[in-house]
Design a protein around this motif. Structure first.
Motif, PDB file in Angstrom:
ATOM      1  N   GLY A  56      -5.695  47.252  -7.499  1.00 29.26           N
ATOM      2  CA  GLY A  56      -6.364  48.244  -8.336  1.00 29.26           C
ATOM      3  C   GLY A  56      -6.011  48.112  -9.801  1.00 29.26           C
ATOM      4  O   GLY A  56      -6.826  48.394 -10.684  1.00 29.26           O
ATOM      5  N   LYS A  57      -4.786  47.655 -10.068  1.00 31.63           N
ATOM      6  CA  LYS A  57      -4.377  47.486 -11.460  1.00 31.63           C
ATOM      7  C   LYS A  57      -5.081  46.307 -12.131  1.00 31.63           C
ATOM      8  O   LYS A  57      -5.043  46.167 -13.355  1.00 31.63           O
ATOM      9  N   ASP A  58      -5.702  45.453 -11.312  1.00 27.71           N
ATOM     10  CA  ASP A  58      -6.463  44.335 -11.871  1.00 27.71           C
ATOM     11  C   ASP A  58      -7.886  44.762 -12.219  1.00 27.71           C
ATOM     12  O   ASP A  58      -8.557  44.099 -13.002  1.00 27.71           O
ATOM     13  N   PHE A  59      -8.338  45.875 -11.651  1.00 30.76           N
ATOM     14  CA  PHE A  59      -9.685  46.348 -11.926  1.00 30.76           C
ATOM     15  C   PHE A  59      -9.756  46.986 -13.313  1.00 30.76           C
ATOM     16  O   PHE A  59      -8.796  47.580 -13.804  1.00 30.76           O
ATOM     17  N   ARG A  60     -10.917  46.864 -13.908  1.00 32.11           N
ATOM     18  CA  ARG A  60     -11.170  47.497 -15.194  1.00 32.11           C
ATOM     19  C   ARG A  60     -12.612  47.971 -15.228  1.00 32.11           C
ATOM     20  O   ARG A  60     -13.470  47.467 -14.486  1.00 32.11           O
ATOM     21  N   THR A  61     -12.908  48.932 -16.056  1.00 33.83           N
ATOM     22  CA  THR A  61     -14.281  49.411 -16.192  1.00 33.83           C
ATOM     23  C   THR A  61     -14.911  48.822 -17.452  1.00 33.83           C
ATOM     24  O   THR A  61     -14.244  48.600 -18.465  1.00 33.83           O
TER      25      THR A  61
ATOM     26  N   ALA B 250     -20.118  48.665 -13.048  1.00 33.16           N
ATOM     27  CA  ALA B 250     -19.237  48.845 -14.190  1.00 33.16           C
ATOM     28  C   ALA B 250     -17.773  48.571 -13.888  1.00 33.16           C
ATOM     29  O   ALA B 250     -16.916  48.789 -14.740  1.00 33.16           O
ATOM     30  N   ILE B 251     -17.468  48.106 -12.671  1.00 35.39           N
ATOM     31  CA  ILE B 251     -16.084  47.791 -12.325  1.00 35.39           C
ATOM     32  C   ILE B 251     -15.956  46.284 -12.120  1.00 35.39           C
ATOM     33  O   ILE B 251     -16.697  45.685 -11.342  1.00 35.39           O
TER      34      ILE B 251
ATOM     35  N   CYS C 130     -15.435  50.525  -4.355  1.00 37.53           N
ATOM     36  CA  CYS C 130     -15.708  50.990  -5.714  1.00 37.53           C
ATOM     37  C   CYS C 130     -16.512  49.962  -6.495  1.00 37.53           C
ATOM     38  O   CYS C 130     -17.433  50.312  -7.245  1.00 37.53           O
ATOM     39  N   VAL C 131     -16.200  48.688  -6.306  1.00 37.17           N
ATOM     40  CA  VAL C 131     -16.866  47.627  -7.059  1.00 37.17           C
ATOM     41  C   VAL C 131     -18.344  47.556  -6.708  1.00 37.17           C
ATOM     42  O   VAL C 131     -19.216  47.579  -7.587  1.00 37.17           O
ATOM     43  N   TYR C 132     -18.638  47.459  -5.404  1.00 34.37           N
ATOM     44  CA  TYR C 132     -20.022  47.272  -4.989  1.00 34.37           C
ATOM     45  C   TYR C 132     -20.801  48.583  -4.889  1.00 34.37           C
ATOM     46  O   TYR C 132     -22.030  48.571  -4.851  1.00 34.37           O
ATOM     47  N   GLY C 133     -20.081  49.700  -4.861  1.00 36.15           N
ATOM     48  CA  GLY C 133     -20.767  50.988  -4.791  1.00 36.15           C
ATOM     49  C   GLY C 133     -21.103  51.567  -6.140  1.00 36.15           C
ATOM     50  O   GLY C 133     -21.832  52.554  -6.228  1.00 36.15           O
ATOM     51  N   CYS C 134     -20.616  50.961  -7.215  1.00 37.39           N
ATOM     52  CA  CYS C 134     -20.883  51.479  -8.558  1.00 37.39           C
ATOM     53  C   CYS C 134     -22.343  51.268  -8.921  1.00 37.39           C
ATOM     54  O   CYS C 134     -22.828  50.124  -8.932  1.00 37.39           O
TER      55      CYS C 134
END
Length: 287
Positions: free
Chosen positions: A187-192, A238-239, A230-234
């Motif tokens: 999760g810490k690698d993810f960014r918006t 935006a993630i 979160c990635v594919y559901g945005c």
């Protein structure tokens, strides 16, 4: 009539797709209740295992193991007087480490007094790293119906189907450490991106409550399980990742687009297929 509860976890929809078809087929013989594991763990629904004759547990394979959220559920179960359990998992294809991915979960359930009598693996379209051809993805999804029909019939007949493994899977126990201590940091690698409009869909859908808003920015904590929901559901895509962005499929992942696309014939893999897809021929020809 006997009753079954199916508890499942699905990040981007593959396991949910299998769960829905399996529950429909089991409903012909049993009273079936279906629960999302995160709703049980967050106490959004009340789950009483003693009410059911059989328990089913479904999950995707992450890091050659069941997801930590499934282990959390197994840990929450009380000991049982040999209550019957069946397992089903989803993954992108055949490898030995996928084949033994349920080993640790079976051991945990057995130690708690549960009788794991049946397990089944379903190959589904991959949602990270690589993308199969659309027709191959549709073919894998089409194969779920007859395979869940066969699984439901086997359960009705009380057929045992459990992989027997000795000490060899224990040699790969270090992989579980990656699942336990590696994925949580993802999760810490993810960014918006700038396209984020703070709709909070990711916050609401995260199964581990790993996402929150601070100072009008999406933030990620340290309890990610790499489900990519979160990635594919945005809705705005935006993630993204930093170091791990290469694993995210460029065009996203939406199993509904695959299963509902009637233009895809789904007969891409045949007995004459060469290359990687050849490894899926045996699976598609079974059941």
């Amino acid at each position: 009539m006997s009753s079954i509860s199916i508890i499942y976890f699905s990040g981007t929809g593959n396991t949910e797709f299998v769960t829905n078809l399996l529950s429909q087929n089991l409903n012909k013989t049993y009273n079936v209740d279906v629960f999302k594991v995160e709703e049980i763990l967050k106490q959004k629904v009340k789950y009483e295992p003693d009410k059911y004759d059989i328990i089913g547990i479904g999950y995707p394979i992450y890091g050659f193991n069941a997801p930590l959220i499934i282990y959390d559920f197994a840990n929450s179960l009380n000991t049982s007087g040999k209550k019957k359990v069946f397992l089903f998992s989803t993954c992108a294809g055949p490898t030995y480490l996928n084949d033994v991915a349920s080993y640790g979960l079976k051991q945990k359930l057995t130690r708690k007094g549960y009788n794991v009598f049946y397990e089944k693996q379903f190959y589904m379209p991959p949602n990270i790293f690589i993308k199969y051809e659309d027709e191959a993805n549709k073919q894998l999804c089409n194969a779920v119906l007859p395979k869940t029909q066969k699984m439901a019939e086997d359960i009705k007949l009380n057929k045992e189907n459990v992989r027997k493994d000795g000490f060899i899977p224990k040699l790969f126990g270090w992989l579980f450490l990656f699942e336990k201590w590696g994925w949580w940091a993802l999760g810490k690698d993810f960014r918006t991106l700038k396209s984020c409009n703070l709709c909070q869909k990711c916050v609401q859908s995260c199964p581990r409550s790993n996402i929150y808003i601070k100072n009008n920015h999406i933030k990620f904590k340290l309890s990610c399980i790499a489900c990519f929901r979160c990635v594919y559901g945005c809705p705005n895509k935006a993630i993204a990742g930093r170091l791990y962005n290469f694993a995210i499929l460029k065009d996203g992942y939406d199993i509904r687009k695959i299963t509902e696309n009637n233009q895809l014939k789904g007969n891409y893999i045949t007995g004459e297929t060469k290359g990687y897809y050849k490894s899926l021929i045996k699976y598609l020809s079974e059941d």
